[in-house]
Design a protein around this motif. Structure first.
Motif, PDB file in Angstrom:
ATOM      1  N   HIS A 197       0.832  -1.209   0.000  1.00 55.95           N
ATOM      2  CA  HIS A 197       0.000   0.000   0.000  1.00 55.95           C
ATOM      3  C   HIS A 197       0.860   1.251   0.000  1.00 55.95           C
ATOM      4  CE1 HIS A 197      -3.393  -2.502   2.006  1.00 55.95           C
ATOM      5  NE2 HIS A 197      -3.287  -2.725   0.720  1.00 55.95           N
ATOM      6  N   LYS A 198       1.879   1.223   0.844  1.00 54.49           N
ATOM      7  CA  LYS A 198       2.784   2.375   0.905  1.00 54.49           C
ATOM      8  C   LYS A 198       3.398   2.626  -0.465  1.00 54.49           C
ATOM      9  CE  LYS A 198       4.805   1.492   5.301  1.00 54.49           C
ATOM     10  NZ  LYS A 198       6.090   1.232   5.973  1.00 54.49           N
ATOM     11  N   PHE A 199       3.842   1.546  -1.058  1.00 55.57           N
ATOM     12  CA  PHE A 199       4.503   1.629  -2.362  1.00 55.57           C
ATOM     13  C   PHE A 199       3.569   2.235  -3.409  1.00 55.57           C
ATOM     14  CE2 PHE A 199       5.196  -0.593  -6.452  1.00 55.57           C
ATOM     15  CZ  PHE A 199       6.485  -0.181  -6.734  1.00 55.57           C
ATOM     16  N   ILE A 200       2.365   1.686  -3.495  1.00 52.55           N
ATOM     17  CA  ILE A 200       1.422   2.151  -4.510  1.00 52.55           C
ATOM     18  C   ILE A 200       1.024   3.598  -4.240  1.00 52.55           C
ATOM     19  CG2 ILE A 200      -0.915   1.824  -5.434  1.00 52.55           C
ATOM     20  CD1 ILE A 200       1.027  -0.268  -6.398  1.00 52.55           C
ATOM     21  N   ASP A 201       0.827   3.905  -2.983  1.00 50.23           N
ATOM     22  CA  ASP A 201       0.469   5.279  -2.636  1.00 50.23           C
ATOM     23  C   ASP A 201       1.598   6.228  -2.999  1.00 50.23           C
ATOM     24  OD1 ASP A 201      -0.888   7.460  -1.463  1.00 50.23           O
ATOM     25  OD2 ASP A 201       0.386   7.277   0.304  1.00 50.23           O
ATOM     26  N   TYR A 202       2.815   5.766  -2.760  1.00 48.43           N
ATOM     27  CA  TYR A 202       3.960   6.612  -3.042  1.00 48.43           C
ATOM     28  C   TYR A 202       4.110   6.866  -4.540  1.00 48.43           C
ATOM     29  CZ  TYR A 202       8.441   8.559  -3.488  1.00 48.43           C
ATOM     30  OH  TYR A 202       9.432   9.399  -3.840  1.00 48.43           O
ATOM     31  N   ASP A 235       1.893   6.322  -7.479  1.00 50.72           N
ATOM     32  CA  ASP A 235       0.758   7.109  -7.939  1.00 50.72           C
ATOM     33  C   ASP A 235       1.082   7.923  -9.199  1.00 50.72           C
ATOM     34  OD1 ASP A 235      -1.856   7.861  -7.766  1.00 50.72           O
ATOM     35  OD2 ASP A 235      -1.459   9.612  -6.502  1.00 50.72           O
ATOM     36  N   ARG A 256       4.812  12.076 -12.485  1.00 48.52           N
ATOM     37  CA  ARG A 256       3.889  12.369 -11.393  1.00 48.52           C
ATOM     38  C   ARG A 256       2.778  13.296 -11.871  1.00 48.52           C
ATOM     39  NH1 ARG A 256       5.325  10.213  -6.859  1.00 48.52           N
ATOM     40  NH2 ARG A 256       7.457   9.463  -6.807  1.00 48.52           N
TER      41      ARG A 256
END
Lengths: 162, 627
Positions: free
Chosen positions: B125-130, B132, B161
């Motif tokens: 989750h952290k990875f995907i959120d980061y 984005d 980004r």
């Protein structure tokens, strides 16, 4: 391939627990990988060949993201430090020139709004001699931070001033 | 194994059985998307379904590397596993370790979260959120001004980004790179191991500015970015695939399973209706993969140029007046005495232009990156920066004229040519030429450089109709030509290297003998008329061996001229004079050639050649096809 009916749902589920983490407005600058590749003082020369790479280059995804997501100010500070160290030579040039894309990104690490960039750039240019009076990127960053703090327009236009 | 887990979670397994039955009825493992998630490329002329991934633990079934069906069923089984009571330190649930597969199967089989336990995957989750990301570009690092080897290029993905392609966001974007992990101490076997898959290739994600510094500033290579047409869902899939790939590796083969080939496989995993990997031949050359991508309909939406430090210097110099040019020369030759320079007739804006150009020169010379200090120009650079800041002039926007040609315009890297010719005495012949890579100065320089050439395994067979025989006329194991264009205040050396075999190497009996040889020489190249005209001279040392004449050594003088007559027409004249000595006698050799090329389209060229070798003249007309 991916049925859109279900996909957003899954992704929303996937991300729901991530919402607690502060969203940082800047790139991977705060992450482990950069410091590993460049050396902690940002001083490591690129030893590059076309398709070769450095042995110390670890996979940022599994090893380097955990320290990105500290509380926002701490993350901002470490991002500013790393960004300064890793772009020091370019930043010194663009600060003296009063413009440039790296300088824009640097203002981003201070959470500066787009509207205050011109002001940020001219402050960096006029403070050039003070910023680079002592050698090294950390000393330079200290001066940059205090210059921004003492400038009313930037102090209010930039959200991540330490 | 399955029996044991049945006891532990009977309810889930029942549902899993249903899912497996559903997947089996749909033969899901035969879908392209599933194969692409497993990194099974389309191999040219092969039906082999073998994954590129070399690490065994990536596969959940024993024969998963070659068997997408077993891998799919094993994946479904493992996704319903419960977390062990005392998990090992690095434990990650299969759902979290293989999210690309998992979410694809969830969608295809409409897996019900009421009947199936969805694991929490905080790291993922952290990875995907980061990440984005909102956009993806395929980036090509172009050649170095005086580095013919760099003509092959390198590719990686820029992960945007922001959707807008404005340059200011580049610094904050990331890139995904695939590269070989080579030990710091390379050892003598380095090139062999590199070719033979002796190193592990791994993905890495890093800030784009690091690559910008590495390529633009350290190696001085222009970057060409090809923005790709990917939907948000496809980009999300790419992120999940990157996560899966992050913990595994692919044996790195310099010629085929290299950076560029794996990038194509990655793009196919994100968007399975792309057909990219099947379009490479036996080897994958980065610039070829760029052409494969650009020729895919509606896939490239925008092309952006990012200048190297040398290109920035050229662009800064291009706007200077003659007076300002002189000032740059004075600044750069006067090192410590900037204060002694009177900027006469040069106001602060003129001074800013002079300093900006000088700074790019210094940064180029010093290969300045990170927080490295300049070595030769430290003092001067500091003085220039202070003077520049004190005048408080904002830099004029850099004139961003590309100093290199975008790689998608270049011809493909393989060459097949057929010539039909006749000697002046009427002997008819054909030359058949095959060269797997890459470029020579007679060819169209679009996408390449005007003065750089690399030939690898260049083979010419001659069919002699009069004597009814076919023989090997030339074989260049490796030939490199470097005739760098002029850059103000920078001197590049011209050089030439060639090793191989040639039939006929001098007057007399040597005209009908073959020899192996090695040549290496240096010289100078003079460009004019906006690099449309070139004169060069190179003096070479030549060593060779022939069965009848024996070992020999001698000097060669190579003189040449190139003129670009129009955008599709080029003329090249060359003259090579040699003397070959051995212990008994010496032999003279002379070869002159005049070559007129006409470039019809990207991959087709015609050539009219006139050659005179040791007094025997011949003329030929040929067709070059690149593939």
């Amino acid at each position: 391939m991916i049925r859109s009916k279900y996909y957003p749902l899954i992704i929303a589920g996937l991300l729901s627990s991530a919402a607690v983490f502060a969203k940082t407005p800047f790139g991977m600058a705060g992450c482990g990988l950069g410091s590993i590749v460049m050396g902690s003082d940002g001083n490591q020369v690129f030893a590059s060949t076309t398709n070769g790479t450095f042995e110390s280059q670890l996979f940022g995804i599994t090893s380097g993201t955990s320290n990105c997501l500290e509380p926002s100010k701490q993350a901002a500070l470490s991002a500013q430090q790393k960004f300064m160290a890793e772009n020091y030579s370019i930043l010194s040039k663009e600060m003296s020139q009063g413009d440039g894309e790296t300088l824009k990104a640097f203002s981003n690490t201070f959470g500066c709004k787009k509207e205050v960039f011109d002001h940020f750039a001219s402050l960096m240019q006029s403070s050039y001699s003070q910023i680079f009076i002592a050698p090294g990127s950390m000393a330079a960053l200290d001066v940059v931070q205090s210059q921004i703090k003492n400038n009313p327009q930037l102090a209010s236009g930039c959200s991540l001033v330490i | 194994m399955f029996l044991d887990s049945k006891k532990v979670s009977g309810k889930n397994l029942t549902y899993t059985d249903e899912l497996i039955a559903d997947a089996t009825s749909k033969k899901l493992w035969e879908t392209r998307a599933w194969k692409k998630i497993l990194f099974i490329p389309d191999r040219f002329l092969s039906l082999n379904q073998k994954s590129l991934i070399s690490e065994k633990s990536f596969f959940l079934s024993v024969d998963g590397k070659n068997n997408p069906e077993h891998e799919l069923i094993a994946s479904l089984n493992s996704f319903q596993e419960s977390i062990p009571i005392n998990p090992p330190k690095d434990y990650m649930h299969p759902q979290c370790k293989h999210p690309a597969r998992f979410y694809w199967l969830v969608n295809e089989l409409k897996i019900d979260d009421k009947k199936f336990v969805f694991q929490k995957c905080p790291e993922l989750h952290k990875f995907i959120d980061y990440l984005d990301y909102e956009g993806v570009s395929l980036v090509f690092s172009n050649y170095i001004a005086d580095g013919p080897g760099s003509l092959f290029g390198h590719t990686f993905l820029r992960l945007h980004r922001n959707t807008n392609n404005s340059s200011e966001s580049a610094i904050l974007d990331d890139i995904a790179n695939f590269s070989a992990f080579v030990p710091a101490i390379k050892g003598l076997l380095y090139p062999i191991k590199g070719l033979a898959g002796g190193y592990q290739g791994r993905f890495s994600v890093m800030p784009y500015y690091q690559k910008i510094q590495e390529y633009n500033n350290y190696e001085s290579r222009d970057l060409w970015e090809y923005k790709l047409n990917l939907t948000k869902n496809e980009i999300r899939m790419l992120e999940l695939v990157l996560w899966e790939m992050g913990s595994t590796y692919i044996d790195y083969y310099y010629l085929d399973d290299n950076c560029s080939y794996v990038m194509l496989a990655l793009l196919e995993a994100a968007k399975p209706d792309l057909y990219l990997t099947g379009k490479t031949l036996i080897y994958a050359i980065p610039s070829d993969t760029i052409r494969i991508v650009t020729k895919t309909p509606n896939f490239v939406t925008n092309i952006t140029y990012r200048p190297s430090v040398l290109s920035r210097y050229l662009n800064r110099m291009a706007v200077l007046s003659k007076n300002e040019n002189n000032f740059v020369e004075q600044v750069l030759s006067n090192y410590d005495s900037l204060s002694s320079l009177d900027f006469k007739n040069c106001d602060k804006f003129c001074k800013a232009r002079v300093i900006d150009a000088s700074l790019e020169y210094i940064d180029y010379k010093e290969k300045l990156v990170g927080s490295n200090e300049p070595i030769i120009y430290q003092n001067l650079r500091n003085k220039l920066l202070i003077a520049r800041a004190n005048d408080a002039v904002k830099s004029e926007p850099l004139k961003n004229d590309p100093q290199s040609s975008p790689p998608h315009l270049g011809h493909d890297s393989g060459l097949l040519s057929l010539n039909l010719g006749s000697s002046f005495s009427g002997d008819v012949f054909s030359d058949i030429r095959f060269r797997p890579a890459l470029h020579d100065i007679e060819a169209n320089e679009n996408g390449y450089s005007n003065g750089l050439g690399v030939g690898f395994l260049d083979t010419i067979l001659r069919a002699d109709y009069k004597n009814s025989l076919i023989y090997l006329k030339n074989f260049h194991l490796l030939e490199i030509t470097s005739l760098p264009e002029q850059v103000p205040n920078i001197d590049f050396l011209a050089w030439h290297f060639d090793t191989g075999y040639e039939y006929g190497f001098g007057y007399g009996d040597a005209a009908s003998q073959g020899r192996e040889y090695l040549k290496l020489g240096i010289g100078s190249a003079l460009f004019g008329f906006q690099n449309q005209f070139l004169l060069f001279s190179i003096v070479e040392a030549d060593v060779g061996y022939s069965k009848d004449f024996g070992a020999h050594i001698g000097p060669t003088v190579l003189l040449g001229a190139m003129a670009k007559l129009s955008h599709s027409c080029k003329i090249v004249a060359k003259s090579e004079l040699s003397k070959r000595f051995n212990k008994d006698r010496n032999i003279d050799a002379m070869e002159n050639s005049l070559n007129l090329s006409y470039f019809m389209v990207q991959n087709f060229e015609t050539q009219l050649s006139l050659t005179n070798k040791e007094g025997v003249s011949e003329v030929s007309l040929g067709l070059r096809i690149y593939f």
